[in-house]
Motif scaffolding. Structure first.
Motif, mmCIF file in Angstrom:
data_model
loop_
_atom_site.group_PDB
_atom_site.id
_atom_site.type_symbol
_atom_site.label_atom_id
_atom_site.label_comp_id
_atom_site.label_asym_id
_atom_site.label_seq_id
_atom_site.Cartn_x
_atom_site.Cartn_y
_atom_site.Cartn_z
ATOM 1 N N PRO B 71 5.799 11.913 -3.690
ATOM 2 C CA PRO B 71 4.573 12.534 -4.632
ATOM 3 C C PRO B 71 4.290 12.036 -5.470
ATOM 4 O O PRO B 71 3.705 12.367 -5.860
ATOM 5 C CB PRO B 71 5.545 14.164 -4.361
ATOM 6 N N ASP B 72 6.263 11.740 -6.007
ATOM 7 C CA ASP B 72 5.677 10.673 -7.342
ATOM 8 C C ASP B 72 4.952 9.944 -7.169
ATOM 9 O O ASP B 72 5.010 8.509 -8.139
ATOM 10 C CB ASP B 72 7.556 10.696 -7.874
ATOM 11 N N GLY B 73 4.307 9.128 -6.537
ATOM 12 C CA GLY B 73 3.589 7.593 -6.040
ATOM 13 C C GLY B 73 4.596 6.527 -5.205
ATOM 14 O O GLY B 73 3.356 5.460 -5.111
ATOM 15 N N THR B 74 5.599 6.711 -5.334
ATOM 16 C CA THR B 74 6.423 5.508 -5.217
ATOM 17 C C THR B 74 6.028 5.055 -3.004
ATOM 18 O O THR B 74 5.793 6.710 -2.888
ATOM 19 C CB THR B 74 7.955 5.354 -5.086
ATOM 20 N N ARG B 75 6.740 4.160 -2.828
ATOM 21 C CA ARG B 75 6.995 4.313 -1.533
ATOM 22 C C ARG B 75 8.061 4.184 -1.050
ATOM 23 O O ARG B 75 9.171 3.064 -1.200
ATOM 24 C CB ARG B 75 6.250 2.612 -1.160
ATOM 25 N N ARG B 76 8.209 4.229 0.771
ATOM 26 C CA ARG B 76 9.636 4.694 0.795
ATOM 27 C C ARG B 76 9.603 3.370 1.953
ATOM 28 O O ARG B 76 8.578 2.757 2.517
ATOM 29 C CB ARG B 76 9.901 6.706 2.174
ATOM 30 N N ARG B 77 10.714 3.013 2.282
ATOM 31 C CA ARG B 77 11.091 1.597 3.970
ATOM 32 C C ARG B 77 10.572 2.418 4.553
ATOM 33 O O ARG B 77 10.789 1.270 6.026
ATOM 34 C CB ARG B 77 11.780 0.457 2.572
ATOM 35 N N TRP B 78 11.826 2.718 4.563
ATOM 36 C CA TRP B 78 12.263 3.705 6.279
ATOM 37 C C TRP B 78 11.011 3.873 7.419
ATOM 38 O O TRP B 78 11.720 3.885 8.624
ATOM 39 C CB TRP B 78 13.728 5.178 6.472
ATOM 40 N N PRO B 79 10.030 4.612 7.065
ATOM 41 C CA PRO B 79 9.416 4.969 7.888
ATOM 42 C C PRO B 79 8.589 3.837 7.950
ATOM 43 O O PRO B 79 7.989 3.496 9.650
ATOM 44 C CB PRO B 79 8.098 5.838 6.918
ATOM 45 N N VAL B 80 8.524 2.941 7.266
ATOM 46 C CA VAL B 80 8.464 0.768 8.494
ATOM 47 C C VAL B 80 8.603 0.824 9.263
ATOM 48 O O VAL B 80 8.294 -0.024 10.606
ATOM 49 C CB VAL B 80 7.577 -0.036 7.118
ATOM 50 N N ILE B 81 9.780 0.405 8.303
ATOM 51 C CA ILE B 81 11.308 0.154 9.309
ATOM 52 C C ILE B 81 11.527 1.143 10.742
ATOM 53 O O ILE B 81 11.211 -0.139 12.088
ATOM 54 C CB ILE B 81 12.307 0.022 8.565
ATOM 55 N N ALA B 82 11.734 2.321 10.444
ATOM 56 C CA ALA B 82 11.433 2.960 11.380
ATOM 57 C C ALA B 82 10.416 2.539 12.789
ATOM 58 O O ALA B 82 10.456 2.819 13.908
ATOM 59 C CB ALA B 82 11.989 4.799 11.278
ATOM 60 N N GLY B 83 9.081 2.711 11.994
ATOM 61 C CA GLY B 83 8.128 2.298 12.974
ATOM 62 C C GLY B 83 7.686 1.353 13.778
ATOM 63 O O GLY B 83 7.425 1.019 14.834
ATOM 64 N N ILE B 136 1.158 -1.563 14.069
ATOM 65 C CA ILE B 136 2.051 -2.398 13.113
ATOM 66 C C ILE B 136 1.526 -2.427 11.697
ATOM 67 O O ILE B 136 1.860 -2.256 10.515
ATOM 68 C CB ILE B 136 3.264 -3.610 13.954
ATOM 69 N N ALA B 137 0.617 -3.196 12.210
ATOM 70 C CA ALA B 137 -0.539 -4.724 11.006
ATOM 71 C C ALA B 137 -0.787 -2.463 10.331
ATOM 72 O O ALA B 137 -0.135 -2.829 8.482
ATOM 73 C CB ALA B 137 -1.985 -4.345 11.517
ATOM 74 N N TYR B 138 -1.005 -1.900 10.500
ATOM 75 C CA TYR B 138 -1.822 -0.878 9.826
ATOM 76 C C TYR B 138 -0.486 -0.397 9.045
ATOM 77 O O TYR B 138 -0.136 0.280 8.304
ATOM 78 C CB TYR B 138 -2.153 0.498 10.903
ATOM 79 N N GLU B 146 -1.302 -1.940 0.975
ATOM 80 C CA GLU B 146 -2.727 -2.594 0.637
ATOM 81 C C GLU B 146 -2.939 -1.574 1.411
ATOM 82 O O GLU B 146 -5.182 -1.966 0.796
ATOM 83 C CB GLU B 146 -2.561 -3.377 2.046
ATOM 84 N N TYR B 147 -3.208 -0.114 1.700
ATOM 85 C CA TYR B 147 -4.475 0.139 2.466
ATOM 86 C C TYR B 147 -3.997 1.851 2.091
ATOM 87 O O TYR B 147 -2.566 2.105 2.735
ATOM 88 C CB TYR B 147 -3.799 0.158 3.619
ATOM 89 N N LYS B 148 -4.244 2.872 2.588
ATOM 90 C CA LYS B 148 -3.291 4.065 1.696
ATOM 91 C C LYS B 148 -3.648 4.987 3.570
ATOM 92 O O LYS B 148 -4.566 4.178 3.912
ATOM 93 C CB LYS B 148 -5.314 4.790 1.202
ATOM 94 N N ALA B 149 -2.903 6.085 4.249
ATOM 95 C CA ALA B 149 -2.120 6.599 5.164
ATOM 96 C C ALA B 149 -3.617 7.428 5.582
ATOM 97 O O ALA B 149 -4.623 8.110 4.903
ATOM 98 C CB ALA B 149 -1.338 7.490 5.214
ATOM 99 N N ASN B 174 -8.190 -3.098 6.964
ATOM 100 C CA ASN B 174 -9.790 -3.057 6.373
ATOM 101 C C ASN B 174 -10.629 -3.183 6.581
ATOM 102 O O ASN B 174 -11.689 -3.335 5.964
ATOM 103 C CB ASN B 174 -9.139 -3.953 4.568
ATOM 104 N N GLU B 175 -10.421 -3.634 7.931
ATOM 105 C CA GLU B 175 -11.571 -4.279 8.829
ATOM 106 C C GLU B 175 -12.386 -3.082 9.915
ATOM 107 O O GLU B 175 -13.884 -2.445 9.760
ATOM 108 C CB GLU B 175 -11.362 -5.483 10.023
#
Lengths: 450, 466
Positions: B71-83, B136-138, B146-149, B174-175
C-alpha cells in the motif's frame, strides 16, 4: 517479416476487418466447395465424424477445364519424376561409379529355365530370354539398400508398370489361386521361425504404430540377417476408411513393383470406429463391420500368399486412450482368425503380452530386467516410447531365423546388437513354406522414392 | 486442434465474425472476454485437464503479482521468488520428473540396492514450457516495477491467448498484455500481411517441411546405416531446413491469427541460416526464447558483469539450460552445451584476434556447426547419434536418394532466404492493391496448389512437444 518495425496500429487507425473477413471467408467457402470430399474423408478418418455423409457433390466437377488442369498436373508430375530419376542416376554414378551400374545379365536359353524358381503365376511358360545385357544405368536395375517411408500409392501402379517391364503379372484377385495343401510337414515348417537369407526383402506395412517400430526393425534385420526392408507405413491410416488410404490396394501395388519374402503388418490404432458402406452406417463391432473388416484383412493376407511371401500380423496393443479403451481385442480376434485361414503363409503375433503387466491392459511403465521400471507407452495412450518400440522390434525379430546355409550363399554375418535385445536363438527351419520363393526383383529406386 | 487443420480454419473464421461484431457492438472488453473463453475452449480441445492446470497456474501467478505492490508503494520480493519457484516446480513435475527419476535411480542403485522412486503417470500438457516462461516474465516484470499488475481477466488472457498458447512466441508483458489492456478500439490495418503469412505458413509447413521430412530427414535418421555419407549430410541439412520451416511456419500462422484479431506479435525468426556466426544465429533463431534466456537466466547469473571467464561460464550455463528447456533428455542438454561451448570458442577468437572470417565462410561454418547440433536435437539417444556419426565414414554404398535434387533445393532455399524480406514486402504491396475478392482468390489458389504439392497427412508441429 519485421512486423515490429511496422506500426500498424499507429499509421492507419481505420480497421479493414470487414474486407479481411470477407476475403478469408470466401476463400474458405470455395475451398470447402472444391475440396469437400477430401475434407470429409479427412474428418471421417481423424475425428470419426460425418460418417453418415456419403460422397459430397464437389464444385470442382463444375469448374470448366478441370480435366485439362488434371492433365497438366499429370504431365507436370511426370516431368518432375523424370527429372528426379535422371538426377538420381547421375548422383549414383557420381558417387559410386561403376558400382551403380547393373551387372550384365546372361541370356539364358529357354530350355534352361529353372522350373522350381518360376513363380506360380508364370509357371506355364518360361520367361522370355533376357534382353537387357547392355549395362545401362536405368534406375530400375540399380541396387537400393533401404528406402523408408516411401509412398507406393495404388494410383501410381500404372505408371510403374510402364517402367518395370520385367515384373510378373499380378495374380491378386486371381480366382485360380489355390491354397497349397497344408500337410503336417508344411504346417510344422510354417510354424517354425521364418528363415531369412541374405538379399531377402521385407515389406513393412502399418500406421503410426509401425512408423515407430520400423526403424528399429529395419536396422536389426539388416544387421542380423543382411536383408533389406521397405517401410511403407503411413500415419493416420488403417483398414476402416479405404477412401482415405487403401492398404489392400497399396500392398498389392507394392508386390507388383517388387518381390518381398516377408510382409510385417502392424496397424489398428485408427480402426475401431464405425464405417459407412454405400451410405449406410455400420457400427463398430457389428456383424457387418466384422465381415467387411475381415475381408480387408484377408485381401492383404491373400495378396501375400499369392506371391509366396510370409506374413506376420502384429496384434494391436492395449490402448490407454479413453475412446479406444477395450476396443483392440475385436481387431486382434479378426487378425488372428484371418491369419489362421492361411496357416502356411500368415501368423498372428499378439503384442499385448510384451507390453502389459497382466498381458491385456494398457501399461505405461513396465518392469524390465536390468533396466527396472521404464516407460514403454507415450502420454497419448496409443504410441510407444523408444523402449516400447525396441520391445516390439525384439518380439518381431524372434519370429525369424537364418536360412540353412547353402554352398552358393555368402557367409552369414554374425549376430549383432542392433539397438534391440537380440532375438532368442531358434532352430533353423526350411526357408520357404511351400513353394520356393521366386528370385527377388531389383527394386526401382526412382519409383520407390515417390 | 491444429492451427493449420481445416476444422480450426472454419471455426476460426466463424469466430472472427463474432469477435469483430462484439467489438463494434460492445467494445474491446467484450472482445477480450470472447478471446478468453475461446482460448480455454481451444485448450480444452486437447484435454480439459490441461485447461484446469493452466487456470490454476495463471491464478497463482496473477495473485502473487497482485501481492507485490504494498500500500505504501514499495515492492515485495517474496511473491516473485515464490511465484518463480512454483512455476518451475510445476514445469519440473510435468516435464522433468520422469527424467530425474530414471537418472536418480541410476545414481542410487549402486548405493541402495533395489532403490525405486514412485512412478507418476503424468501427461505433458502441450504449451506448458511456453506459458510458464511467459508467466515468469510477467511476474518478474511486475516485481522489477517495469509493469503494473494486470487485472484478473486481462492476466488470464495474457497467459492463455490461443494464438501463442501452444508454442509461443514468448511475449513480454509490454508486447501482448499492453495490447490486451489497451482501451482503444482494435483494428486490422494490414489484412494483406495476414493473408501473406497464412500462405507462407502453408508453403513452409504443409509443403516444404513435410516434403523434406518424408523424402529425406525421416528415412535417413531412421536408418542411417543404409545410406551413403553424402546422403547423411544431405539428410542432416534437410532436417535443419525442416525444423526451420516447421517452426517459422508455425510462427507465421500464429502471427497471422493475431493480426486478424487486431494484435501484433513479436518477431521470432530472421533467416537464421544466413547468420555469419553463432551469436548472430541466436539473434535470428527463436528470438523470443533467446531473449528470455538472456533476460531471466544469463543476466541474473551475472551476465558479462564479471571477468571474461565468468561471462563465458554464465553463457555455457544459460545455453545448457536452454537445451534442457527443449526436452527432458540428455541429448537436449548436450545440444545446449554444444552451442554454449561454440559461443565460448567464438568469443575466445574475438578476444585474441581482430581478424574476422569473410561473411560467406562464416555462414558456411555456422550452418555446419548448427547442423551438427541438430543431430543431437533430433536423436533419441546416444546410440542414434553414434550410428549417424559412424555413417559419415560410409562411402561405398550406392546412393538411393536424389542427393543432387536436394543440393539444388538447398541452393534455392539459401537464395530465397537472402531475398525473403524483399519478396514478402513486394508481395504484400501487390496484394494490397487487389480488391478483397482478389486477395481471397490468391489465398484460394495458393492453398489448392499446396494441397496438391504437399505429401498426404497433417504432421504435427515439432515445437508443440517442447
Amino acid at each position: 517479416m519485421q512486423l515490429d518495425e511496422k506500426p500498424f496500429l499507429a499509421i492507419e487507425p481505420e480497421s479493414q476487418h470487414p474486407s479481411a473477413l470477407a476475403a478469408i471467408s470466401l476463400a474458405c467457402v470455395l475451398l470447402v466447395a472444391i475440396k469437400g470430399n477430401a475434407l470429409l474423408q479427412y474428418w471421417q478418418q481423424t475425428h470419426h465424424i460425418f460418417l453418415e455423409l456419403g460422397n459430397l457433390p464437389t464444385a470442382s466437377q463444375l469448374i470448366p477445364g478441370s480435366q485439362t488442369f488434371a492433365h497438366w498436373q499429370q504431365d507436370f508430375n511426370r516431368w518432375g519424376d523424370e527429372r528426379a530419376e535422371r538426377m538420381l542416376v547421375a548422383g549414383q554414378l557420381l558417387l559410386a561409379g561403376d558400382k551403380a551400374l547393373p551387372k550384365p545379365q546372361v541370356v539364358m536359353a529357354p530350355t534352361k529355365c529353372p522350373e522350381v524358381a518360376t513363380p506360380k503365376a508364370t509357371a506355364p511358360t518360361c520367361p522370355a530370354p533376357a534382353t537387357n545385357e547392355k549395362p545401362t544405368a536405368e534406375p530400375s536395375k540399380t541396387s537400393v539398400p533401404v528406402v523408408a517411408n516411401i509412398n507406393i500409392a495404388p494410383s501410381e501402379k500404372k505408371e510403374a508398370k510402364t517402367v518395370d517391364t520385367t515384373e510378373s503379372p499380378s495374380t491378386t484377385d486371381d480366382p485360380a489361386f489355390v491354397m497349397p495343401e497344408a500337410t503336417p510337414e508344411a504346417l510344422a515348417a510354417a510354424n517354425a521361425p521364418i528363415a531369412l537369407q541374405t538379399g531377402d526383402r521385407i515389406l513393412l506395412v502399418g500406421d503410426s504404430l509401425m512408423q515407430g517400430v520400423a526403424p528399429h526393425l529395419i536396422t536389426a534385420l539388416k544387421r542380423n540377417y543382411n536383408v533389406e526392408s521397405m517401410d511403407i507405413s503411413r500415419h493416420s491410416t488403417g483398414l476402416t476408411y479405404p477412401a482415405f488410404f487403401d492398404w489392400p490396394a497399396t500392398v498389392k501395388a507394392a508386390f507388383e513393383l517388387e518381390n518381398y519374402q516377408v510382409v510385417i503388418v502392424f496397424l489398428g490404432a485408427n480402426d475401431p470406429w464405425d464405417m459407412t458402406l454405400q451410405g449406410k452406417y455400420v457400427r463398430y463391432g457389428s456383424e457387418r463391420w466384422r465381415e467387411v473388416y475381415s475381408a480387408r484383412v484377408k485381401q492383404i493376407i491373400q495378396t501375400t500368399a499369392e506371391h509366396n511371401a510370409r506374413l506376420i500380423w502384429l496384434g494391436a496393443p492395449p490402448m490407454g486412450r479413453e475412446d479406444l479403451l477395450g476396443k483392440e481385442p475385436l481387431l486382434n480376434e479378426i487378425y488372428a482368425t484371418e491369419s489362421a485361414r492361411y496357416p502356411l503363409f500368415a501368423r498372428f503375433v499378439a503384442t499385448a503380452p510384451s507390453l502389459s503387466t497382466d498381458g491385456s491392459t494398457f501399461t505405461k511403465f513396465l518392469e524390465l530386467p536390468e533396466r527396472g521400471s521404464v516407460m514403454v507407452r507415450t502420454d497419448d495412450g496409443v504410441h510407444f516410447t523408444t523402449q516400447g518400440q525396441k520391445l516390439l522390434a525384439k518380439l518381431t525379430l524372434a519370429q525369424f531365423t537364418h536360412a540353412a546355409p547353402s554352398t552358393e550363399q555368402p557367409p552369414v554375418p554374425p549376430m549383432a546388437e542392433p539397438g534391440v535385445i537380440p532375438a532368442e536363438p531358434k532352430p533353423t527351419a526350411s526357408p520357404a513354406p511351400v513353394e520356393p520363393t521366386p528370385p527377388a526383383q531389383q527394386p526401382n529406386p526412382a519409383i520407390s522414392q515417390r | 486442434m491444429h492451427y493449420l487443420s481445416p476444422e480450426f480454419a472454419l471455426i476460426f473464421v466463424g469466430f472472427l465474425w463474432l469477435y469483430w461484431w462484439a467489438g463494434s457492438a460492445y467494445g474491446v472488453r467484450a472482445q477480450n472476454h470472447l478471446l478468453l473463453g475461446a482460448s480455454y475452449l481451444f485448450y480444452c480441445s486437447f484435454d480439459w485437464r490441461f485447461a484446469l492446470l493452466l487456470i490454476n497456474f495463471s491464478l497463482v501467478i496473477l495473485l502473487l503479482a497482485q501481492a507485490i505492490r504494498t500500500p505504501d508503494g514499495t515492492r515485495r520480493r517474496w511473491p516473485v521468488i515464490a511465484g518463480v519457484a512454483i512455476a518451475l516446480l510445476n514445469l519440473g513435475i510435468f516435464k522433468y520428473y520422469n527424467f530425474f527419476r530414471e537418472e536418480a535411480m541410476a545414481l542410487l542403485s549402486p548405493i541402495f540396492t533395489g532403490a525405486s522412486l514412485p512412478v507418476l503417470e503424468l501427461v505433458l500438457p502441450v504449451g506448458i514450457s511456453f506459458y510458464t516462461f511467459q508467466g515468469i516474465a510477467y511476474l518478474v516484470s511486475v516485481g522489477r516495477g517495469e509493469y503494473k499488475a494486470a487485472t484478473l481477466p486481462d492476466g488470464l488472457l495474457h497467459l492463455s491467448f490461443f494464438p501463442t498458447l501452444l508454442a509461443g512466441p514468448i511475449c513480454r508483458p509490454n508486447e501482448l498484455l499492453a495490447q490486451i489492456e489497451s482501451p482503444s478500439q482494435r483494428a486490422i490495418v494490414a489484412p494483406e500481411w495476414a493473408i501473406l503469412l497464412v500462405i507462407s505458413a502453408l508453403i513452409k509447413k504443409v509443403w516444404l517441411a513435410a516434403w523434406l521430412a518424408e523424402e529425406w530427414a525421416n528415412p535417413v535418421f531412421s536408418n542411417p546405416e543404409s545410406y551413403h555419407a553424402l546422403e547423411l549430410v544431405g539428410g542432416l541439412m534437410a532436417y535443419a531446413w525442416q525444423l526451420f520451416f516447421d517452426f517459422s511456419g508455425y510462427t507465421d500462422v500464429v502471427t497471422a491469427l493475431a493480426l486478424l484479431l487486431g494484435f501484433n506479435l513479436p518477431v521470432n525468426f530472421r533467416q537464421p541460416y544466413l547468420a555469419t556466426n553463432l551469436s548472430d544465429f541466436w539473434k535470428r533463431w527463436h528470438i523470443t526464447l533467446s531473449r528470455w534466456i538472456r533476460d531471466y537466466v544469463y543476466i541474473p547469473l551475472g551476465g558479462n558483469r564479471g571477468n571474461w571467464g565468468l561471462t563465458q561460464l554464465n553463457l555455457v550455463i544459460a545455453m545448457t539450460l536452454s537445451g534442457f528447456w527443449h526436452g527432458a533428455s540428455i541429448t537436449f542438454v548436450v545440444w545446449g552445451l554444444w552451442h554454449g561451448i561454440g559461443l565460448v570458442f567464438q568469443n575466445l577468437w574475438h578476444k585474441v584476434s581482430e581478424w574476422r572470417l569473410p561473411a560467406v565462410i562464416g555462414q558456411i561454418i555456422t550452418f555446419i556447426f548448427v547442423c551438427l547440433g541438430w543431430l543431437l536435437f533430433r536423436a533419441e539417444d546416444w546410440d542414434s547419434v553414434s550410428a549417424f556419426v559412424k555413417g559419415f565414414g560410409e562411402w561405398d554404398i550406392v546412393p538411393s536418394l536424389n542427393w543432387l535434387g536436394l543440393l539444388l533445393a538447398m541452393v534455392v532455399f539459401f537464395t530465397l532466404a537472402r531475398h525473403a524480406q524483399a519478396i514478402m514486402d513486394k508481395s504484400a504491396l501487390a496484394l494490397r492493391k487487389l480488391p478483397w475478392w482478389g486477395q481471397s482468390f490468391c489465398l484460394l489458389v495458393c492453398a489448392l496448389a499446396i494441397m496438391e504439392l504437399a505429401p498426404a497427412g497433417m504432421p504435427g508441429f515439432i515445437y508443440f512437444g517442447f
